[in-house]
Motif scaffolding. Structure first.
Motif, PDB file in Angstrom:
ATOM      1  N   MET A  14       0.658  -1.694   0.078  1.00 23.67           N
ATOM      2  CA  MET A  14      -0.117  -0.565   0.153  1.00 23.67           C
ATOM      3  C   MET A  14       1.117   1.352  -0.018  1.00 23.67           C
ATOM      4  N   VAL A  15       1.466   1.467   0.591  1.00 19.25           N
ATOM      5  CA  VAL A  15       2.481   2.704   0.941  1.00 19.25           C
ATOM      6  C   VAL A  15       3.696   2.534  -0.139  1.00 19.25           C
ATOM      7  N   ALA A  16       3.727   1.595  -1.174  1.00 19.54           N
ATOM      8  CA  ALA A  16       4.710   1.587  -2.514  1.00 19.54           C
ATOM      9  C   ALA A  16       3.854   2.312  -3.356  1.00 19.54           C
ATOM     10  N   LEU A  17       2.101   1.354  -3.606  1.00 22.43           N
ATOM     11  CA  LEU A  17       1.296   2.649  -4.686  1.00 22.43           C
ATOM     12  C   LEU A  17       1.088   3.886  -4.060  1.00 22.43           C
ATOM     13  N   LYS A  18       1.172   4.385  -2.946  1.00 24.58           N
ATOM     14  CA  LYS A  18       0.683   5.522  -2.287  1.00 24.58           C
ATOM     15  C   LYS A  18       1.935   6.697  -2.499  1.00 24.58           C
ATOM     16  N   LYS A  19       2.949   6.452  -2.939  1.00 29.81           N
ATOM     17  CA  LYS A  19       3.934   6.959  -3.099  1.00 29.81           C
ATOM     18  C   LYS A  19       4.564   6.913  -5.187  1.00 29.81           C
ATOM     19  N   GLU A  20       4.042   5.901  -5.142  1.00 26.50           N
ATOM     20  CA  GLU A  20       3.771   5.502  -6.811  1.00 26.50           C
ATOM     21  C   GLU A  20       2.912   7.105  -7.310  1.00 26.50           C
ATOM     22  N   LEU A  21       1.556   6.737  -6.898  1.00 22.14           N
ATOM     23  CA  LEU A  21       0.908   8.202  -6.897  1.00 22.14           C
ATOM     24  C   LEU A  21       1.392   9.332  -6.717  1.00 22.14           C
ATOM     25  N   ALA A  22       1.849   9.520  -5.335  1.00 16.58           N
ATOM     26  CA  ALA A  22       2.271  10.862  -4.613  1.00 16.58           C
ATOM     27  C   ALA A  22       3.463  11.691  -6.268  1.00 16.58           C
ATOM     28  N   ALA A  23       4.495  10.932  -6.289  1.00 17.72           N
ATOM     29  CA  ALA A  23       5.339  10.989  -7.405  1.00 17.72           C
ATOM     30  C   ALA A  23       4.736  11.392  -8.613  1.00 17.72           C
ATOM     31  N   GLU A  24       3.500  11.205  -9.377  1.00 20.84           N
ATOM     32  CA  GLU A  24       3.010  11.544 -10.195  1.00 20.84           C
ATOM     33  C   GLU A  24       2.157  12.242 -10.020  1.00 20.84           C
ATOM     34  N   PHE A  70      -4.710  11.795  -3.925  1.00 18.94           N
ATOM     35  CA  PHE A  70      -5.638  10.938  -3.162  1.00 18.94           C
ATOM     36  C   PHE A  70      -5.496  11.472  -1.357  1.00 18.94           C
ATOM     37  N   ILE A  71      -6.315  10.880  -0.817  1.00 18.86           N
ATOM     38  CA  ILE A  71      -6.684  11.088   0.377  1.00 18.86           C
ATOM     39  C   ILE A  71      -6.992   9.723   1.309  1.00 18.86           C
ATOM     40  N   ASP A  72      -6.472   9.966   2.326  1.00 20.78           N
ATOM     41  CA  ASP A  72      -6.649   8.312   3.311  1.00 20.78           C
ATOM     42  C   ASP A  72      -7.574   8.290   4.670  1.00 20.78           C
ATOM     43  N   GLY A  73      -7.563   9.731   4.869  1.00 20.10           N
ATOM     44  CA  GLY A  73      -8.385  10.394   6.269  1.00 20.10           C
ATOM     45  C   GLY A  73      -7.125  10.511   7.004  1.00 20.10           C
ATOM     46  N   ASN A 131      -9.532  21.488  -5.511  1.00 14.58           N
ATOM     47  CA  ASN A 131      -8.512  20.450  -4.612  1.00 14.58           C
ATOM     48  C   ASN A 131      -8.447  19.427  -5.151  1.00 14.58           C
ATOM     49  N   GLY A 132      -8.692  18.898  -6.448  1.00 14.35           N
ATOM     50  CA  GLY A 132      -7.809  17.955  -7.049  1.00 14.35           C
ATOM     51  C   GLY A 132      -7.894  16.650  -6.793  1.00 14.35           C
ATOM     52  N   ILE A 133      -8.166  15.641  -5.532  1.00 14.48           N
ATOM     53  CA  ILE A 133      -8.429  15.064  -5.012  1.00 14.48           C
ATOM     54  C   ILE A 133      -9.835  14.207  -6.159  1.00 14.48           C
ATOM     55  N   LYS A 134      -8.626  13.331  -6.369  1.00 14.11           N
ATOM     56  CA  LYS A 134      -9.382  11.927  -7.725  1.00 14.11           C
ATOM     57  C   LYS A 134      -9.353  10.176  -6.795  1.00 14.11           C
ATOM     58  N   LEU A 135      -8.933  10.579  -5.609  1.00 14.04           N
ATOM     59  CA  LEU A 135      -8.976   8.824  -5.103  1.00 14.04           C
ATOM     60  C   LEU A 135      -9.196   9.120  -3.417  1.00 14.04           C
ATOM     61  N   LYS A 136     -10.247   8.415  -3.034  1.00 17.08           N
ATOM     62  CA  LYS A 136      -9.838   8.383  -1.277  1.00 17.08           C
ATOM     63  C   LYS A 136      -9.431   6.756  -1.143  1.00 17.08           C
ATOM     64  N   VAL A 137      -8.743   6.005   0.010  1.00 15.30           N
ATOM     65  CA  VAL A 137      -8.129   5.120   0.016  1.00 15.30           C
ATOM     66  C   VAL A 137      -8.029   4.516   1.259  1.00 15.30           C
ATOM     67  N   LEU A 138      -9.178   3.754   2.102  1.00 18.77           N
ATOM     68  CA  LEU A 138      -8.048   3.376   3.297  1.00 18.77           C
ATOM     69  C   LEU A 138      -7.956   2.277   3.497  1.00 18.77           C
ATOM     70  N   ASN A 139      -7.065   2.067   4.568  1.00 16.13           N
ATOM     71  CA  ASN A 139      -6.048   2.175   4.809  1.00 16.13           C
ATOM     72  C   ASN A 139      -6.259   0.249   5.643  1.00 16.13           C
ATOM     73  N   SER A 140      -7.570   0.385   5.990  1.00 18.31           N
ATOM     74  CA  SER A 140      -8.066  -0.627   7.102  1.00 18.31           C
ATOM     75  C   SER A 140      -9.803  -1.199   7.134  1.00 18.31           C
ATOM     76  N   ILE A 141      -9.439  -2.641   7.616  1.00 24.05           N
ATOM     77  CA  ILE A 141     -11.338  -2.488   7.974  1.00 24.05           C
ATOM     78  C   ILE A 141     -12.267  -1.009   8.382  1.00 24.05           C
ATOM     79  N   ALA A 142     -11.379  -0.834  10.052  1.00 29.51           N
ATOM     80  CA  ALA A 142     -11.597  -0.126  11.052  1.00 29.51           C
ATOM     81  C   ALA A 142     -11.526   0.854  10.067  1.00 29.51           C
ATOM     82  N   ASP A 143     -11.624   1.723   9.517  1.00 29.31           N
ATOM     83  CA  ASP A 143     -11.827   2.882   9.091  1.00 29.31           C
ATOM     84  C   ASP A 143     -12.525   2.494   8.009  1.00 29.31           C
ATOM     85  N   LEU A 144     -13.078   1.641   6.943  1.00 29.37           N
ATOM     86  CA  LEU A 144     -13.553   1.534   5.719  1.00 29.37           C
ATOM     87  C   LEU A 144     -14.789   1.343   7.192  1.00 29.37           C
TER      88      LEU A 144
END
Length: 99
Positions: free
Chosen positions: A1-11, A15-18, A39-52
């Motif tokens: 998940m962190v690797a994916l977020k890093k790539e998205l941020a680099a590009e 996105f936001i994750d709460g 605000n440019g938000i294109k995606l919302k990512v939830l990191n855990s079942i508890a967050d969801l």
């Protein structure tokens, strides 16, 4: 998940994750911010079942959940009012090509 977020941020794929800052608690208010052109938000990512679960329970607007998994579903939603799409992948990084 962190690797994916890093790539998205680099590009500069916004996105936001709460989590508003390092060490912050999850914020439903933060993840619930409306995505707009300004605000440019294109995606919302939830990191855990508890967050969801916290988000599903608190948000009253239209909700769509896209669940990516490698083997089997890890979250089953029994609510017909919420669109829930489950997508099985071969590699976790395949998420990037889908979004």
């Amino acid at each position: 998940m962190v690797a994916l977020k890093k790539e998205l941020a680099a590009e500069e794929f916004h996105f936001i994750d709460g989590y508003d800052f390092q060490g912050a608690d999850f914020s439903v208010k933060s993840i619930s911010r409306q995505a707009t052109y300004e605000n440019g938000i294109k995606l919302k990512v939830l990191n855990s079942i508890a967050d969801l679960e916290a988000t599903v329970g608190a948000v009253s607007k239209t909700k769509e959940i896209y669940q990516f998994n490698l083997r089997e579903s890890y979250f089953n939603l029994d609510n017909e009012a919420i669109k829930h799409v489950q997508i099985q992948l071969c590699k976790f990084i395949d998420i990037k090509s889908i979004i």
